[in-house]
Design an enzyme around this catalytic site. Structure first.
Site, PDB file in Angstrom:
ATOM      1  N   GLY A 112       0.829  -1.211   0.000  1.00 30.61           N
ATOM      2  CA  GLY A 112       0.000   0.000   0.000  1.00 30.61           C
ATOM      3  C   GLY A 112       0.853   1.245   0.000  1.00 30.61           C
ATOM      4  O   GLY A 112       2.040   1.195  -0.318  1.00 30.61           O
ATOM      5  N   ASN A 113       0.244   2.367   0.315  1.00 28.10           N
ATOM      6  CA  ASN A 113       1.028   3.608   0.457  1.00 28.10           C
ATOM      7  C   ASN A 113       0.375   4.494   1.510  1.00 28.10           C
ATOM      8  O   ASN A 113      -0.637   4.116   2.106  1.00 28.10           O
ATOM      9  CB  ASN A 113       1.162   4.316  -0.902  1.00 28.10           C
ATOM     10  N   HIS A 114       0.943   5.672   1.728  1.00 25.92           N
ATOM     11  CA  HIS A 114       0.544   6.504   2.871  1.00 25.92           C
ATOM     12  C   HIS A 114      -0.630   7.443   2.598  1.00 25.92           C
ATOM     13  O   HIS A 114      -0.918   8.311   3.411  1.00 25.92           O
ATOM     14  CB  HIS A 114       1.736   7.343   3.336  1.00 25.92           C
TER      15      HIS A 114
END
Ligand code: PMT
Length: 395
Positions: free
Chosen positions: A209-211
């Protein structure tokens, strides 16, 4: 609810008509508005702050300091928060102060700080209302852009008959509703907004995923809906939500699901704004069993479909396409490259090198490039303000 997400500041001053404002607060809150009330000191003699705070669901404000611990009630923030500021009832005294710029209370200082439209609904005895000083003040306030909700004629609290009665709460309420309806320049427009990250599954418990928090995309969806657009918000997994009317939210997890959700509606959209941080890659194989611990592990990745590029290549002539670019080197070069390759009208560049910009923050610092070569750098501002700037391109 027509007023969902609208911020309305109510100033209440010391007139017998102040009790009527409780009905106005109730009507506004029922219609979804966020209402904050500032009272003058004398208003408290006529209406209970407890009633006003219970109905508005916000603490009623009176002075520059909160009682507990000398915390500042910031009149500038309040003035910026409001979409509309209504002073009802407005006494002759408050009108005189407003006209001369006196700001000796939280209420009058906030009036001077407000950037939104300011309305006054005068209420007083007939002779005070007819007095040349009051009339001069009203005329000059109108010249300064204040809207006056003229008092009605009838029996007054003094027992006299004449003009000076506060307009009925329902009448004021309808004017507020009409004001926001008339200020809906995106009414009839369909807008697709994407927000948040995508999660690319590795096994039943792990993902790539990412932030992205979704804050930027949600702010855009809300601003567009508040200006009357019919918004489809395709959101990756985020912990925020929205209750603004006019937003149809579609929750997805993966880039493939986001692709499906966006491309199943993109043809009918007038505007598409991709603020989501879509994963560029996904694991080539999904393990339906939890992968056991090993000394090392390699995950083979394959490319995800580029949703925006697909929509840029299959766009209608009347559509406006806006992309985002999150970069951390050679920012302008890469942003302009995406503008061209994805066939966009605008690209909004945010850089990880700018403090307070990009993932997770409540603020962002962006530069907007257009396909016709314009460059619009904006200072660090809240994501709501950035959203307002982006949506104003459409207006
Ligand atoms: O969610 P927040 O915490 O508020 O953070 C906001 C943000 C940083 C996520 C947002 O401002 C932002 O920059 N979003 C785009 C981030 C990004 O992934 O940029 P990109 O340069 O990789 O992609 C360029 C554009 O193509 C983007 O509009 C992206 O949505 C789109 N894209 C990218 C890959 C892909 N497979 N499909 C796409 O549609």
């Amino acid at each position: 609810m027509k007023l969902t997400g609208r911020n309305i500041l109510l100033g209440v001053t010391g007139s017998i008509a102040a009790y009527k404002v409780t009905f106005l607060v109730r009507l506004l809150v029922k219609e979804g508005a966020n209402v904050k009330v500032i009272v003058s000191t004398s208003a408290k003699e006529f209406v209970s702050p407890v009633v006003l705070s219970t109905l508005s669901k916000n603490k009623v404000l009176e002075s520059f300091y909160k009682e507990e611990g000398f915390v500042w009630n910031n009149h500038v923030d309040l003035g910026l928060w409001a979409d509309l500021f209504v002073i009802a009832p407005a006494t002759a005294n408050t009108l005189a102060k407003m006209n001369t710029g006196i700001c000796d209370s939280l209420l009058t200082a906030t009036i001077l700080s407000a950037r939104c439209p300011v309305w006054v609904a005068p209420a007083m005895d007939l002779d005070m209302y007819a007095h040349q000083s009051t009339q001069n003040n009203l005329t000059q306030l109108i010249d300064k852009g204040v809207k006056v909700l003229e008092p009605e004629s009838g029996q007054l609290a003094s027992g006299l008959e004449g003009q000076g009665r506060l307009q009925e709460p329902e009448v004021i309420f309808n004017q507020i509703k009409n004001f926001f309806t008339a200020n809906s320049p995106l009414s009839g427009k369909k807008i697709l907004v994407s927000a948040g990250p995508t999660y690319e599954r590795i096994d039943p418990v792990r993902f790539i995923g990412n932030h992205s928090s979704g804050k930027m995309g949600y702010a855009i969806a809300e601003q567009a809906a508040m200006l009357g657009a019919e918004v489809t918000l395709v959101s990756g997994p985020v912990s925020i939500t929205t209750n603004v009317a006019g937003i149809n939210k579609v929750m997805v997890q993966t880039a493939d699901e986001m692709f499906e959700a966006c491309t199943s509606v993109h043809k009918s959209m007038d505007v598409i704004i991709m603020a989501a941080a879509v994963a560029d890659f996904k694991p080539k194989h999904f393990s339906d069993k939890k992968i056991k611990k090993k000394e090392t592990m390699t995950i083979e990745l394959e490319k995800n479909k580029d949703i925006l590029k697909f929509m840029g290549a299959n766009r209608n002539n009347y559509q406006t396409l806006i992309g985002f670019a999150l970069e951390n080197d050679n920012e302008e070069f890469y942003a302009k490259g995406k503008l061209e390759k994805k066939n966009l009208d605008y690209i909004v560049l945010n850089s990880l090198n700018d403090k307070g910009a990009g993932f997770g923050h409540n603020t962002n610092k962006v530069t907007i490039y257009s396909k016709v070569g314009t460059r619009m750098p904006l200072p660090l501002m809240s994501k709501q303000e950035v959203a307002r700037e982006i949506v104003s391109l459409l207006v």
